[in-house]
Design an enzyme around this catalytic site. Sequence first.
Site, PDB file in Angstrom:
ATOM      1  N   GLN A 175       9.924 -19.934  28.250  1.00 35.87           N
ATOM      2  CA  GLN A 175       9.851 -20.370  29.646  1.00 35.87           C
ATOM      3  C   GLN A 175      11.184 -21.028  29.947  1.00 35.87           C
ATOM      4  O   GLN A 175      11.400 -22.201  29.683  1.00 35.87           O
ATOM      5  CB  GLN A 175       8.685 -21.331  29.878  1.00 35.87           C
ATOM      6  N   GLN A 177      12.983 -21.327  32.925  1.00 34.84           N
ATOM      7  CA  GLN A 177      13.211 -22.086  34.150  1.00 34.84           C
ATOM      8  C   GLN A 177      12.743 -23.534  33.969  1.00 34.84           C
ATOM      9  O   GLN A 177      11.693 -23.755  33.368  1.00 34.84           O
ATOM     10  CB  GLN A 177      12.456 -21.448  35.316  1.00 34.84           C
ATOM     11  N   PRO A 300       2.251 -22.795  30.785  1.00 37.07           N
ATOM     12  CA  PRO A 300       2.146 -24.000  31.613  1.00 37.07           C
ATOM     13  C   PRO A 300       2.152 -23.771  33.116  1.00 37.07           C
ATOM     14  O   PRO A 300       1.931 -24.713  33.868  1.00 37.07           O
ATOM     15  CB  PRO A 300       3.377 -24.806  31.188  1.00 37.07           C
ATOM     16  N   GLY A 302       1.456 -20.928  36.701  1.00 38.25           N
ATOM     17  CA  GLY A 302       0.664 -19.796  37.162  1.00 38.25           C
ATOM     18  C   GLY A 302       1.311 -18.482  36.788  1.00 38.25           C
ATOM     19  O   GLY A 302       0.669 -17.565  36.295  1.00 38.25           O
ATOM     20  N   GLY A 303       2.607 -18.408  37.022  1.00 39.13           N
ATOM     21  CA  GLY A 303       3.345 -17.209  36.669  1.00 39.13           C
ATOM     22  C   GLY A 303       4.827 -17.505  36.635  1.00 39.13           C
ATOM     23  O   GLY A 303       5.284 -18.539  37.122  1.00 39.13           O
ATOM     24  N   GLU A 330       4.667 -13.564  42.352  1.00 38.38           N
ATOM     25  CA  GLU A 330       5.681 -13.206  41.349  1.00 38.38           C
ATOM     26  C   GLU A 330       6.413 -11.928  41.743  1.00 38.38           C
ATOM     27  O   GLU A 330       7.612 -11.800  41.523  1.00 38.38           O
ATOM     28  CB  GLU A 330       5.041 -13.062  39.974  1.00 38.38           C
ATOM     29  N   ASP A 407      13.330 -29.981  36.977  1.00 38.61           N
ATOM     30  CA  ASP A 407      11.888 -29.772  37.075  1.00 38.61           C
ATOM     31  C   ASP A 407      11.278 -30.675  38.141  1.00 38.61           C
ATOM     32  O   ASP A 407      10.200 -30.379  38.673  1.00 38.61           O
ATOM     33  CB  ASP A 407      11.216 -30.027  35.721  1.00 38.61           C
TER      34      ASP A 407
END
Length: 642
Positions: A175, A177, A300, A302-303, A330, A407
């Site tokens: 992940q 991003q 962690p 949704g998409g 997405e 974040d």
Amino acid sequence: MFLSRRTLISSALLMLLPFVQYANAADSLPNSNLASVATSPLHSVADNLTFANYQQVSIHHIELALNVDFELQQLSGNVILELDWHKAGKTLVLDTRDLTINSVSMLNAKGQWQAVPFRLGVVDKVKGAALTIQFPQERVAKVKINYHTSANPSGIQWLTPEQTQGKQWPFMFSQSQAIHARSWIPLQDTPAVRQTYSATVTTKQGMSVVMSADRTSLSDTQTQFTMPQAIPAYLIAIAAGHLQFAALDKTSGIWAEPEMLAKASKEFTDTPAMIAIAAKRYGDYRWGRYDLLILPPSFPFGGMENPRLSFITPTVIAGDKSLVSLIAHELAHSWSGNLVTNATWRDLWLNEGFTTYVENRIMEDLYGRDRALMEQTISYSELLAELAELPAGDSVLHIDLGERDPDDAFSGVPYVKGQLFLRFLEQKFGRERFDNFVKSYFDHFAFQSITTEQFRNYLTQHLLQRYPNIVSESEVDTWIEGQGLPPFLTPPNSPAFDDIDAQRQAWLDGKAKASALNTQGWTVHQWLRFINEMPRLNLTPAQLLELDNAFHFTGTSNNEIAFAWYSLALDNRYFSVLPALKQHLTEIGRRRLIVPLYQKLASSEHYDWAKTVYLAARSGYHPQTQASLDTMFSDTPIEHQH
């Protein structure tokens, strides 16, 4: 990225429209040169969240050779970075976080790899550590770095077999991003820099590796990948597990553990229709394939919109297609975010506001205006609740992050306030004009990373000045730079909720029993409206028990309804839900569906109970989720398991 700050729901409808596939980079950029886009950084953009000296030298291609070691829970190998120099120099500065750098070498004039000195800087709690490489000559074309990841990188989660659906094979996924790519690749971790990439990945037999790129299986243990379009670092993605594939059509399909494949394939059958709808409205789909990877429940978010391969939470597989609008979100990123990208995380709304707007238009085209308006209304209601809790500065679209963790920018503001701004423009200029503007915007900035200033200049030239005296620069300023929501906003309102609101009020006034309410045919949208608009703090246990007995909310398999119900129960101190809530908190790791519940528990007399549940579930949560909850339960030391 779909955080589900808003709850967007859909049902199934199949529409077949022309789908244009772009098989290679040359096709995807008509009348332009892909290499020039890939290698042209934004010299004027200052990204405070990277150490990289990308304004002097930028990466235009990444070549990875990685080994996925499940026993050590480690990625190791080499990365070759191909460089474009914009100013003469001998120094390259990269981003890293918790990486072990074994060696660095450059390709010299004789075509040989030559060792060069390097050093890792002091660790910054947000940015990690700078990797500074010193060359003996100017304008080195290629540098090779041998490295391996740490035991618990922020951008990678390793799962034991017991933490997967099948319980037989381990699993890992990335992940990246916002700035977590640096935890598994030394690179320039800023969205201002776009690069192509290739990879050769080795892992043990029986495992499948997938990435956000074209995939070619070389052997039972080795897979090759190529991403010909230039993308920012946060869109580089990898996953490995016991995966199988099922096609939805010739250009899209599902990757999942065998135990989830049939369910996911059935749930997401409308994906090809969504692609066709979006392509017809906003221009050709330019990424070749669009596949979905169904991750374990610990994912962690949704998409995540990794190009060619969106990562998807299993929490949206409800069995009735009621939550599949996450796929539309997405997919929409294939235009807004992946094609046209925010240049810094201050500009996040350019990704998420446009994506939320485009998502809603896709849903309207597929499922009708009523459904799209319900989704808008729910989003708006949830944004209002969130704005009441946010610091005023964080309610600005063009947020001033300084050197805060990016974040922090991921709230409902860039998503829903951004969507509301674009809806305002649509309403003012009319759909035909605004649709033409959005399509031309995507075409004009295709495969570029841009700033809010660049968007504003384009907006002024192609909409405000072309159709004068409709929207002022002052109004645009209020939307983009102002706090909160503009006073001239017309909020979305769905008439489909009028009856739900009336029945809720009748029950609250004691004029109707819960069991007597006419709920037949209610959609998930309507159930969420019914629950979310209930009073907080002053419902009695008897009232909540009555609702529970009538509608069986506790233990529901629909994760969105479960979250709404448990939130309401905790706000009103209805702790009879705790046994079922424990299962909810233990079985999924999606931040949006668990972190707010932990927050409510942590501020109640059930703090110790919540901490016990968390410590038992912690090893199954993603590192980014652990970081949030470790802070919440920091009164006693937490043993970090690797």
